[in-house]
Each structure stands twice: as structure tokens, then as C-alpha cells.
Design an enzyme around this catalytic site. Structure first.
Site, PDB file in Angstrom:
ATOM      1  N   ARG A  30      27.524  -8.957  26.449  1.00 11.23           N
ATOM      2  CA  ARG A  30      26.079  -9.467  25.382  1.00 11.23           C
ATOM      3  C   ARG A  30      25.186  -9.855  27.026  1.00 11.23           C
ATOM      4  O   ARG A  30      24.886 -10.894  26.822  1.00 11.23           O
ATOM      5  CB  ARG A  30      27.597 -11.052  25.751  1.00 11.23           C
ATOM      6  N   ARG A  34      22.095 -13.785  24.935  1.00 12.43           N
ATOM      7  CA  ARG A  34      21.903 -15.714  24.745  1.00 12.43           C
ATOM      8  C   ARG A  34      21.114 -16.238  25.685  1.00 12.43           C
ATOM      9  O   ARG A  34      21.112 -17.617  26.005  1.00 12.43           O
ATOM     10  CB  ARG A  34      23.348 -16.304  24.031  1.00 12.43           C
ATOM     11  N   ARG A  43      13.417 -13.897  20.528  1.00 15.45           N
ATOM     12  CA  ARG A  43      14.025 -14.736  18.430  1.00 15.45           C
ATOM     13  C   ARG A  43      13.653 -15.180  18.120  1.00 15.45           C
ATOM     14  O   ARG A  43      13.938 -15.218  16.500  1.00 15.45           O
ATOM     15  CB  ARG A  43      15.693 -14.583  19.301  1.00 15.45           C
ATOM     16  N   ASP A  79      25.527  -6.107  16.191  1.00 17.24           N
ATOM     17  CA  ASP A  79      27.001  -6.964  16.478  1.00 17.24           C
ATOM     18  C   ASP A  79      27.721  -6.430  15.418  1.00 17.24           C
ATOM     19  O   ASP A  79      27.020  -5.911  14.434  1.00 17.24           O
ATOM     20  CB  ASP A  79      26.359  -8.420  14.823  1.00 17.24           C
ATOM     21  N   TYR A 158      38.354 -10.770   9.747  1.00 18.04           N
ATOM     22  CA  TYR A 158      36.753 -11.083   9.748  1.00 18.04           C
ATOM     23  C   TYR A 158      36.764 -11.119   8.182  1.00 18.04           C
ATOM     24  O   TYR A 158      36.110 -12.008   7.725  1.00 18.04           O
ATOM     25  CB  TYR A 158      35.605 -11.220   9.521  1.00 18.04           C
TER      26      TYR A 158
END
Length: 368
Positions: A30, A34, A43, A79, A158
Site C-alpha cells: 500500500r 492513501r 485522486r 484493487d 467477499y
């Protein structure tokens, strides 16, 4: 397809093959995203899925941490849900919540209706990866592109739960209650993950990582019976392309020998187990990746630096070591700390590793 060289100018690629050079490679899970202000700026105005299917935006986001931190690899910005979306699954990634599946899969008819992934649906992914490779300096540059995908169990969790879960009760119930249906579902997901990785490698990725984020929720016996065959199928398919493979899961200390059996050259280790103990459990047969606790990134620098050095020393027990965190970069992480860690690993890492390996050799000679 970009031809993969037999030997590499990338220290990370070589370490993944168990050929540790004079340079200790580092990247961060990651790292693209973020925690970076430049990421949040670029973004702005786009959703996660929109960004993942925009080749130019993927290029920029993937390269941002390489420019900032001087890490040894770029990890493809995407992702784990992207290949499911490309295959036609109705899903969204909700900020602050995570993946949400419109129609959770729990019946035989739903599994039968789950489509295969056509590589043509991944053309934006291919274009994005090619742009990243060009931005890194080409297919044999010193800094490699790492492709990635979610493992079948994590994707299945998921799809069955409908989103994130704390106990994976619906997933486990389907797994042990309807094993034939479970294996049919995971076989389809293995195909999807393998195609997603294949497209990235064909575009120039020189290492791949298979994320089984939630495999640590399983017992060893359930992992062996219900998960291992499908992760192994993905890794075997990618293995035909000649790139080293990393297999990572969270909370998998008790599963490490089985994770090794799945077929990757590198086993990613989370922060719960020291790398030397992880290597012992793996029989010393695999390179390792990790494993600084990401929660420590806010600690005072002298304390954090000592922890970094400890990880480097412990990683010397393995034939190859790629420095990383034990999980992803938290969104609150100070990017300057990651830059300092990278500098420390690059400047002190080789000597620390050499000293630790010399100590290990001496201990072995004394014990004989």
C-alpha cells in the site's frame, strides 16, 4: 509479451529468487495511495474503481512512492476486486467500508453464473502496467514493477459475505457445508486471479504477489483442504511465465509450511512472528518478505530505527530478504518516515545482514 531476462538488474527480483546481492531491497505494501498527499490530490473527483481503470492515472499513482521514497519496486495500483469487476460482478468499493457485493454468492446457480475473466476486459490494466514499466525505465530497469492479485479464498470471502467480515461465518459454513460448491467457486476465482496476474506480467511486471488477506482466519486443516489447492493453481499458472512469486497472508504464522507448499519463491510474513522463526518454520527453503509492524510507524525515530535493524537481522536467516511492513501502510502514516526507513535499509541493511549471517554461521559451527 515482454520477455523476462534470465538474470535481472533488479536487486528485488534477485532477492526474490534467493540471490541476495549487496543491496537489501525494500518496498511497502500500500505504498501507492492513501498516505501520500500527492495521491489524494490526483485522486480528487474519481472513485476507486474509476481510478483503477484509468491507465494514465494508474501510471501516476503507481510511480509516486518510487519518486518520493526511492523504494526498489513499484506495486501496481489497483484493487483485488478489479478483476471481479472486469469479469462482470456487480460490486462497488465504498469509501470507509470496503468492497460491497450487490448479490452475494451463496447458491449453486450463482456460482454457475459467475463468468470467466476475458483478458480483453483488462485492456486498461495492460495499458496502465505498460505505462508504469516505461516510467520505471523499461523492462529490465533497476526498479521493478510488482503485479498483484487477491487469492481465491479472500475473493470468495467477499463474494459470499457481501463485504468485509469479522468472522467469515457465511464463508466457512459454505466451505465445509457444501465443499463441492466451494471448490467450484474457488476454481473459477483461481482462473480470474491467474488471468489478472498474467496480463500484468505480459505488460512488464517482473514479480507478482498473491494476497490472501484473510487466510489467517482458517485452521491449518481447513486451509490445506479448501484453500491450498486453489492458491497453488494460481501460482502454478503464473509460474509458467518465469517471474518470481510472493505469497502473503495476515495472521498466517501457523500456516507458513502450507503457504510455502503453495509454490511461491517468497513468503510474506506479517508482524506477529519474527522472520528468523518464520524461516525456520519454512525449512529455510524460501526467501521472506517483511515484516515491520505498521503500527510502529508513529514511534520516535530512534526506537523505530532499532526495530528496522532488528527486522533486517532476523531476515538474514532466510536465503533472500525483501524488507517490507508486516501489512499495508496505514492511511495516517507520515510519508517522511517511510523515506527514512528506506534510506536506513539501503545504507545499513547489507552490513547488518552480513553480520547476522556471520553470527549464524559461527553458531552452527560451534553446535557441530
Amino acid at each position: 509479451m515482454i520477455e523476462q531476462p534470465a538474470s535481472s538488474s533488479s536487486d528485488l527480483v534477485n532477492a526474490a529468487r534467493g540471490v541476495q546481492g549487496d543491496h537489501l531491497p525494500v518496498w511497502f505494501m500500500r505504498q501507492a495511495g492513501r498516505s501520500l498527499p500527492e495521491y489524494r490530490e490526483v485522486r480528487a473527483g474519481s472513485t476507486m474503481l474509476e481510478a483503477c481503470f484509468d491507465p494514465e492515472l494508474v501510471r501516476e499513482i503507481t510511480l509516486q512512492p518510487v519518486r518520493r521514497h526511492d523504494v526498489d519496486a513499484a506495486v501496481f495500483y489497483s484493487d483485488i476486486m478489479v478483476p471481479l469487476k472486469a469479469a462482470g460482478v456487480d460490486l462497488d468499493i465504498v469509501p470507509g467500508t470496503g468492497p460491497q457485493i450487490a448479490d452475494p454468492i451463496r447458491t449453486r446457480d450463482q456460482v454457475a453464473a459467475l463468468p470467466a475473466l476475458d483478458p480483453a476486459a483488462l485492456e486498461p490494466i495492460r495499458q496502465g502496467a505498460e505505462l508504469v514499466v516505461a516510467g520505471l525505465g523499461g523492462p529490465d530497469a533497476a526498479k521493478a514493477l510488482i503485479g498483484f492479485a487477491g487469492a481465491p479464498f479472500t475473493l470468495a470471502s467477499y463474494l459470499v459475505e457481501g463485504g468485509p467480515s469479522k468472522d467469515y461465518a457465511k464463508t466457512k459454513s459454505l466451505m465445509v457445508g457444501e465443499p463441492e460448491l466451494w471448490h467450484e467457486l474457488c476454481a473459477k476465482l483461481a482462473q480470474i486471479s491467474a488471468v489478472f496476474l498474467q496480463v500484468q506480467v505480459e505488460a512488464g511486471a517482473r514479480v507478482v504477489q498473491l494476497f490472501d488477506s484473510w487466510a489467517g482466519a482458517l485452521s491449518a486443516s481447513d486451509y490445506r483442504e479448501y484453500v491450498l489447492p486453489h492458491s497453488a493453481a494460481v501460482l502454478a499458472e503464473v509460474g509458467r511465465l518465469g517471474v518470481p512469486r510472493i505469497h502473503f497472508g495476515v495472521g498466517t504464522g501457523e500456516l507458513l509450511p502450507l503457504i510455502g507448499e503453495a509454490g511461491a519463491e517468497v513468503v510474506g510474513i506479517d508482524w506477529r512472528i519474527p522472520l528468523d522463526e518464520a524461516s525456520r518454520r519454512l525449512g529455510g527453503r524460501y526467501a521472506v518478505q517483511g515484516n515491520l509492524d505498521p503500527a510502529l510507524l508513529g514511534a520516535p525515530w530512534p526506537v523505530l530505527a532499532d526495530r528496522v535493524r532488528r527486522v533486517v537481522r532476523e531476515g538474514a536467516a532466510a536465503p533472500g530478504h525483501i524488507f517490507n511492513l508486516g501489512h499495508g501502510v496505514p492511511p495516517t502514516a507520515d510519508p517522511t518516515v517511510l523515506t527514512r526507513i528506506t534510506e536506513l535499509v539501503h545504507t545499513e541493511g547489507p552490513q547488518l545482514r552480513a553480520e547476522a549471517r556471520a553470527d549464524q554461521q559461527q553458531m552452527q559451527e560451534v553446535s557441530q
